[in-house]
Design a protein around this motif. Structure first.
Motif, PDB file in Angstrom:
ATOM      1  N   GLN A 104       0.641  -1.169  -0.001  1.00 41.02           N
ATOM      2  CA  GLN A 104       0.501   0.060   0.205  1.00 41.02           C
ATOM      3  C   GLN A 104       0.813   1.292   0.200  1.00 41.02           C
ATOM      4  OE1 GLN A 104      -3.352  -0.214  -0.247  1.00 41.02           O
ATOM      5  NE2 GLN A 104      -4.377   1.675  -0.046  1.00 41.02           N
ATOM      6  N   LYS A 105       0.737   1.888  -1.468  1.00 41.79           N
ATOM      7  CA  LYS A 105       1.733   2.811  -1.167  1.00 41.79           C
ATOM      8  C   LYS A 105       0.964   4.095  -1.137  1.00 41.79           C
ATOM      9  CE  LYS A 105       5.337   5.440  -4.527  1.00 41.79           C
ATOM     10  NZ  LYS A 105       4.678   6.832  -4.219  1.00 41.79           N
ATOM     11  N   LEU A 106       1.284   5.316  -0.199  1.00 40.97           N
ATOM     12  CA  LEU A 106       0.304   6.643  -0.616  1.00 40.97           C
ATOM     13  C   LEU A 106       1.259   7.618  -1.359  1.00 40.97           C
ATOM     14  CD1 LEU A 106      -0.969   9.066   1.069  1.00 40.97           C
ATOM     15  CD2 LEU A 106       0.968   9.136   2.187  1.00 40.97           C
ATOM     16  N   GLY A 107       0.454   8.109  -2.414  1.00 39.42           N
ATOM     17  CA  GLY A 107       1.346   8.476  -3.970  1.00 39.42           C
ATOM     18  C   GLY A 107       0.923   7.947  -4.882  1.00 39.42           C
ATOM     19  N   ASP A 108       1.350   8.716  -5.975  1.00 41.07           N
ATOM     20  CA  ASP A 108       1.112   8.124  -7.181  1.00 41.07           C
ATOM     21  C   ASP A 108       2.102   7.139  -8.129  1.00 41.07           C
ATOM     22  OD1 ASP A 108       1.027  10.557  -8.088  1.00 41.07           O
ATOM     23  OD2 ASP A 108      -0.626  10.962  -8.669  1.00 41.07           O
ATOM     24  N   GLN A 109       3.489   7.183  -7.747  1.00 41.84           N
ATOM     25  CA  GLN A 109       4.271   7.339  -8.366  1.00 41.84           C
ATOM     26  C   GLN A 109       4.478   6.340  -8.083  1.00 41.84           C
ATOM     27  OE1 GLN A 109       7.724  10.348  -8.095  1.00 41.84           O
ATOM     28  NE2 GLN A 109       6.482  11.699  -9.044  1.00 41.84           N
ATOM     29  N   PRO A 131      -4.164  14.311  -3.224  1.00 43.39           N
ATOM     30  CA  PRO A 131      -5.276  16.114  -4.051  1.00 43.39           C
ATOM     31  C   PRO A 131      -4.164  17.242  -3.134  1.00 43.39           C
ATOM     32  CG  PRO A 131      -6.532  14.330  -3.248  1.00 43.39           C
ATOM     33  CD  PRO A 131      -5.215  13.831  -2.586  1.00 43.39           C
ATOM     34  N   SER A 132      -3.676  16.858  -1.827  1.00 42.41           N
ATOM     35  CA  SER A 132      -3.113  18.057  -1.034  1.00 42.41           C
ATOM     36  C   SER A 132      -1.886  17.625  -2.043  1.00 42.41           C
ATOM     37  CB  SER A 132      -2.638  17.302   0.457  1.00 42.41           C
ATOM     38  OG  SER A 132      -1.933  16.515   0.342  1.00 42.41           O
ATOM     39  N   LEU A 133      -1.220  17.016  -2.187  1.00 40.15           N
ATOM     40  CA  LEU A 133      -0.041  17.263  -3.270  1.00 40.15           C
ATOM     41  C   LEU A 133      -0.377  18.507  -4.704  1.00 40.15           C
ATOM     42  CD1 LEU A 133       1.994  14.211  -2.845  1.00 40.15           C
ATOM     43  CD2 LEU A 133       1.712  16.058  -1.784  1.00 40.15           C
ATOM     44  N   GLU A 134      -1.374  18.016  -5.254  1.00 38.09           N
ATOM     45  CA  GLU A 134      -1.938  18.923  -6.214  1.00 38.09           C
ATOM     46  C   GLU A 134      -2.408  20.746  -5.891  1.00 38.09           C
ATOM     47  OE1 GLU A 134      -1.640  18.157  -9.289  1.00 38.09           O
ATOM     48  OE2 GLU A 134      -2.074  15.595  -8.942  1.00 38.09           O
ATOM     49  N   ALA A 135      -2.622  21.006  -4.957  1.00 41.54           N
ATOM     50  CA  ALA A 135      -2.986  22.028  -3.863  1.00 41.54           C
ATOM     51  C   ALA A 135      -1.205  22.368  -3.793  1.00 41.54           C
ATOM     52  CB  ALA A 135      -3.609  21.529  -3.217  1.00 41.54           C
ATOM     53  N   THR A 136      -0.758  22.083  -3.419  1.00 39.93           N
ATOM     54  CA  THR A 136       0.285  22.414  -2.343  1.00 39.93           C
ATOM     55  C   THR A 136       1.598  22.805  -4.088  1.00 39.93           C
ATOM     56  OG1 THR A 136       1.334  20.825  -1.438  1.00 39.93           O
ATOM     57  CG2 THR A 136       2.967  21.497  -1.879  1.00 39.93           C
ATOM     58  N   VAL A 195       6.031  16.669  -5.348  1.00 45.51           N
ATOM     59  CA  VAL A 195       5.417  17.905  -5.333  1.00 45.51           C
ATOM     60  C   VAL A 195       6.501  18.493  -6.779  1.00 45.51           C
ATOM     61  CG1 VAL A 195       5.284  20.163  -4.541  1.00 45.51           C
ATOM     62  CG2 VAL A 195       4.233  18.202  -3.179  1.00 45.51           C
ATOM     63  N   GLY A 196       7.105  18.679  -6.704  1.00 47.37           N
ATOM     64  CA  GLY A 196       8.075  18.727  -7.952  1.00 47.37           C
ATOM     65  C   GLY A 196       7.967  18.686  -8.848  1.00 47.37           C
ATOM     66  N   VAL A 197       7.241  17.054  -9.296  1.00 47.65           N
ATOM     67  CA  VAL A 197       6.702  16.204 -10.251  1.00 47.65           C
ATOM     68  C   VAL A 197       5.396  17.174 -11.184  1.00 47.65           C
ATOM     69  CG1 VAL A 197       5.568  14.977 -11.697  1.00 47.65           C
ATOM     70  CG2 VAL A 197       7.943  14.495 -10.435  1.00 47.65           C
ATOM     71  N   ARG A 198       4.824  17.903  -9.817  1.00 44.60           N
ATOM     72  CA  ARG A 198       3.092  18.233 -10.546  1.00 44.60           C
ATOM     73  C   ARG A 198       3.577  19.935 -10.380  1.00 44.60           C
ATOM     74  NH1 ARG A 198       2.645  13.549  -7.266  1.00 44.60           N
ATOM     75  NH2 ARG A 198       0.338  13.396  -7.707  1.00 44.60           N
ATOM     76  N   PRO A 323       0.469  30.759   5.901  1.00 41.06           N
ATOM     77  CA  PRO A 323       0.302  30.512   7.234  1.00 41.06           C
ATOM     78  C   PRO A 323       0.277  28.688   6.771  1.00 41.06           C
ATOM     79  CG  PRO A 323      -1.466  31.273   7.004  1.00 41.06           C
ATOM     80  CD  PRO A 323      -0.450  32.163   5.937  1.00 41.06           C
ATOM     81  N   HIS A 324       1.549  28.292   6.163  1.00 38.13           N
ATOM     82  CA  HIS A 324       1.742  26.725   5.909  1.00 38.13           C
ATOM     83  C   HIS A 324      -0.001  26.647   5.152  1.00 38.13           C
ATOM     84  CE1 HIS A 324       3.913  22.700   7.523  1.00 38.13           C
ATOM     85  NE2 HIS A 324       3.451  23.180   6.591  1.00 38.13           N
ATOM     86  N   ILE A 325      -0.770  27.380   4.243  1.00 38.71           N
ATOM     87  CA  ILE A 325      -1.530  26.529   3.794  1.00 38.71           C
ATOM     88  C   ILE A 325      -1.407  25.906   2.416  1.00 38.71           C
ATOM     89  CG2 ILE A 325      -2.609  27.950   5.110  1.00 38.71           C
ATOM     90  CD1 ILE A 325      -3.028  29.843   2.796  1.00 38.71           C
ATOM     91  N   ALA A 326      -0.291  25.860   2.147  1.00 34.75           N
ATOM     92  CA  ALA A 326       0.322  25.308   0.719  1.00 34.75           C
ATOM     93  C   ALA A 326      -0.709  24.154   0.073  1.00 34.75           C
ATOM     94  CB  ALA A 326       1.528  25.111   0.649  1.00 34.75           C
ATOM     95  N   GLY A 327      -0.852  23.089   1.246  1.00 40.88           N
ATOM     96  CA  GLY A 327      -1.948  21.439   1.037  1.00 40.88           C
ATOM     97  C   GLY A 327      -2.621  21.894   1.516  1.00 40.88           C
ATOM     98  N   GLY A 328      -3.147  23.441   1.569  1.00 43.16           N
ATOM     99  CA  GLY A 328      -5.237  23.233   2.415  1.00 43.16           C
ATOM    100  C   GLY A 328      -5.136  22.571   2.947  1.00 43.16           C
ATOM    101  N   LEU A 329      -5.921  22.735   3.461  1.00 39.38           N
ATOM    102  CA  LEU A 329      -6.976  22.069   4.906  1.00 39.38           C
ATOM    103  C   LEU A 329      -6.493  21.253   5.499  1.00 39.38           C
ATOM    104  CD1 LEU A 329     -10.625  23.664   5.083  1.00 39.38           C
ATOM    105  CD2 LEU A 329      -8.576  24.683   5.890  1.00 39.38           C
ATOM    106  N   ARG A 330      -6.030  20.932   7.060  1.00 40.80           N
ATOM    107  CA  ARG A 330      -5.517  19.545   7.175  1.00 40.80           C
ATOM    108  C   ARG A 330      -6.922  19.051   6.791  1.00 40.80           C
ATOM    109  NH1 ARG A 330      -0.620  18.946  10.591  1.00 40.80           N
ATOM    110  NH2 ARG A 330       0.543  19.713   9.890  1.00 40.80           N
TER     111      ARG A 330
END
Length: 356
Positions: A104-109, A131-136, A195-198, A323-330
């Motif tokens: 089970q891998k977190l992330g689509d790479q 989805p949080s990485l897209e927001a970042t 994130v860098g890839v996106r 204020p540390h919001i790049a990833g959207g809401l927690r």
């Protein structure tokens, strides 16, 4: 923990907040696990009933990751399910786990998993999109655009009242001279992970020349697909109009951006950081900004969060802070937590159904 052959073992080998919460969810609702979610979400509110709607696993041993971020766990040989984020899942790793049936891998790479070996040996693999990485990635480009377009100065100028205006359109009535575009510029990415890839994909669509440096260079095929070019780190710093940080906040990367790093950047270049505050020696960054070694910076992550009142960065005109919001809401990350936990449950159910 003493693992027996009658119990399945789920091993988490990466220390990551989403995976740590997924493990807490699988442990079931009690005061400790509820507090873990509350601490992560603060200051947002937690609806406990919506989170803990899955019964805890029965007859399963959960093996947690190392306590130090960046370290890799050592899963026991009788691991049934392996849960990872960044750690490469090699044929060698899986071959050492003879009872392994699912990754089970977190992330689509998926390129960090030896999919051929897994398929040949009956190990299923599920990669969970984030989805949080897209927001970042979007926030990263937002900060870059704000820097090169002089957004902060433009906003301030538009809010400055004047009684000299007329009825005709007054193009650039404030006389702003420091305006530009991203198109045609060179952006240097420090790190080309999730994130860098996106970020690279978005920048290439805007007509940006994207270069990158990382300790492990990506394959020529990946570079071609993304339209990026690898550079030696010092060469990258010397060539780039903007430098953007996309590496994990491991001990090896602490203060990666120091005085030497900043002096190697161009004096008209910008620095962007949405990764981790620990990546930057902020005292060195303040000196570089004051002495005009670099042109400006945009930071979503900080050495201290929130920043103390006397922090000199707060008064700097050439710095944009969020204020540390790049990833959207927690709370948005809870969907990723639940998807990981549900994937573990599905895989275990499948394994058990296939046993005699």
């Amino acid at each position: 923990m003493n693992h027996t052959s009658t119990r399945d073992v789920v091993s988490f080998i990466d220390n990551d907040h989403v995976l740590n919460l997924a493990m807490a969810l699988l442990q079931g609702r009690d005061a400790t696990t509820v507090r873990a979610f509350e601490d992560f979400l603060r200051p947002e509110r937690l609806d406990v009933d919506l989170v803990f709607d899955t019964p805890p696993l029965d007859g399963v041993d959960l093996v947690g990751p190392p306590t130090t971020y960046g370290d890799v766990g050592n899963p026991p040989p009788n691991t049934t399910v392996l849960v990872v984020r960044r750690t490469p899942v090699t044929a060698e790793l899986m071959a050492g786990l003879p009872l392994l049936r699912h990754v089970q891998k977190l992330g689509d790479q998926a390129d960090t998993v030896d999919l051929a070996w897994a398929a040949a040996n009956g190990v299923t693999v599920e990669c969970v999109p984030r989805p949080s990485l897209e927001a970042t990635a979007e926030h990263t480009v937002l900060l870059m655009l704000a820097l090169v377009h002089g957004l902060r100065a433009a906003d301030r100028a538009a809010r400055t009242p004047s009684d000299t205006g007329g009825t005709e359109p007054g193009y650039n009535w404030a006389g702003l001279a420091d305006l530009g575009t991203l198109q045609g510029r060179t952006v240097g990415l420090i790190g080309l992970g999730e994130v860098g890839v996106r970020v690279a994909r978005r920048l290439c669509a805007l007509g940006v020349h994207v270069h990158y440096w990382s300790r492990a260079r990506r394959s020529p095929e990946v570079e071609r697909q993304l339209g990026v070019t690898w550079r030696d780190r010092n060469q990258l710093l010397a060539e780039s109009d903007l430098i953007s940080l996309h590496v994990p906040g491991t001990p090896a990367n602490r203060a990666l951006v120091d005085g030497d790093f900043l002096r190697r950047m161009r004096p008209d270049a910008f620095l962007v950081n949405v990764a981790r505050g620990s990546l930057i020696d902020e005292a060195a960054l303040i000196r570089a900004l004051r002495e005009r070694h670099i042109r400006g910076a945009a930071l979503d992550v900080h050495a201290k969060e929130p920043r103390p009142p006397a922090d000199p960065m707060l008064a700097m005109e050439d710095v944009i802070l969020t204020p540390h919001i790049a990833g959207g809401l927690r709370s948005h990350a809870l969907a990723e937590v639940r998807t990981v936990a549900q994937g573990v449950i599905r895989s275990l159910n499948s394994v058990r159904e296939g046993r005699p």
